[in-house]
Motif scaffolding. Structure first.
Motif, PDB file in Angstrom:
ATOM      1  N   THR A  50       1.329 -13.409  -0.031  1.00 40.70           N
ATOM      2  CA  THR A  50       1.544 -12.392  -1.061  1.00 40.70           C
ATOM      3  C   THR A  50       1.336 -11.014  -0.448  1.00 40.70           C
ATOM      4  N   GLN A  51       1.891 -10.027  -1.102  1.00 43.29           N
ATOM      5  CA  GLN A  51       1.766  -8.657  -0.620  1.00 43.29           C
ATOM      6  C   GLN A  51       0.765  -7.917  -1.490  1.00 43.29           C
ATOM      7  N   SER A  53      -0.902  -5.076  -3.530  1.00 45.10           N
ATOM      8  CA  SER A  53      -0.355  -3.994  -4.330  1.00 45.10           C
ATOM      9  C   SER A  53      -1.505  -3.088  -4.764  1.00 45.10           C
ATOM     10  N   GLY A  54      -1.440  -1.846  -4.394  1.00 41.89           N
ATOM     11  CA  GLY A  54      -2.502  -0.910  -4.743  1.00 41.89           C
ATOM     12  C   GLY A  54      -3.567  -0.851  -3.668  1.00 41.89           C
ATOM     13  N   ASP A  63      -2.424  -1.050   0.655  1.00 41.68           N
ATOM     14  CA  ASP A  63      -1.215  -1.269  -0.126  1.00 41.68           C
ATOM     15  C   ASP A  63      -0.067  -1.687   0.786  1.00 41.68           C
ATOM     16  N   GLY A  64       0.563  -2.814   0.478  1.00 42.79           N
ATOM     17  CA  GLY A  64       1.694  -3.292   1.259  1.00 42.79           C
ATOM     18  C   GLY A  64       1.348  -4.309   2.328  1.00 42.79           C
ATOM     19  N   HIS A  92      -4.174  -9.885  -8.244  1.00 45.09           N
ATOM     20  CA  HIS A  92      -5.101  -8.895  -7.703  1.00 45.09           C
ATOM     21  C   HIS A  92      -5.821  -9.498  -6.502  1.00 45.09           C
TER      22      HIS A  92
END
Length: 183
Positions: A50-51, A53-54, A63-64, A92
């Motif tokens: 998963t990437q 986020s935030g 992030d990323g 999250h």
């Protein structure tokens, strides 16, 4: 003129080569299918890519960044980084601070205490208690208390606003990450 026996041998040799080429192609296709099936099982049942986020886990996770989580046999220790799904269906990333039955207190000066002991974590800023919970907070059975590493923002979708995170909502424990470098 060509000898009929030589022409027949050439034709037979050509047919044998064509048949061998078909067998080789089918063998290769079979191997590709097996590899694809193994990769599918590996990345849907064992690992969770998963990437991020935030920046709720900044500076540990940016992030990323691409995170690889392990789904199988989860036992969560303090300081484990986990990928969890909030009630709104959003994934999250956070750090396990406490588990079921533990008492968590976030003081006004930004200290985090678990069962009366101050946690000496390497976070960039003081922890903002947030408005969602009343402290001391006892982590319910089957839940974890999870915080991001960037704790100046109380609205980052962690346990300060969501309360205990059910272990059923924890999708994986992060085992590695790949940094995004301007991709």
């Amino acid at each position: 003129p060509q000898d009929p026996l030589t022409a027949g041998r050439r034709a037979l040799h050509k047919r044998r080569n064509a048949a061998q080429d078909r067998r080789d192609a089918l063998s290769l296709l079979g191997r590709v299918v097996v590899l694809a099936a193994a990769a599918w099982v590996l990345f849907t049942q064992v690992f969770l890519p998963t990437q991020a986020s935030g920046n709720s886990m900044f500076p540990a996770v940016k992030d990323g960044d691409l995170l690889i989580g392990f789904r199988v046999g989860q036992s969560f220790e303090r300081s484990s980084v986990v990928i969890y799904e909030a009630a709104d269906g959003v994934r999250h990333v956070g750090r396990v601070i406490a588990s079921a039955g533990d008492s968590v207190t976030i003081t006004e000066d930004g200290s985090v205490m678990v069962n009366g002991a101050i946690q000496n974590e390497e976070v960039v800023n003081a922890t903002v208690p947030g408005d969602g919970l009343e402290y001391p907070y006892t982590v319910p059975d089957g839940c974890l208390f999870v915080l991001g590493d960037w704790r100046a923002d109380a609205g980052s979708g962690d346990s300060r606003t969501l309360g205990g995170i059910s272990t059923d909502d924890v999708k994986a424990q992060v085992v590695t990450l790949l940094r995004r470098r301007g991709i």
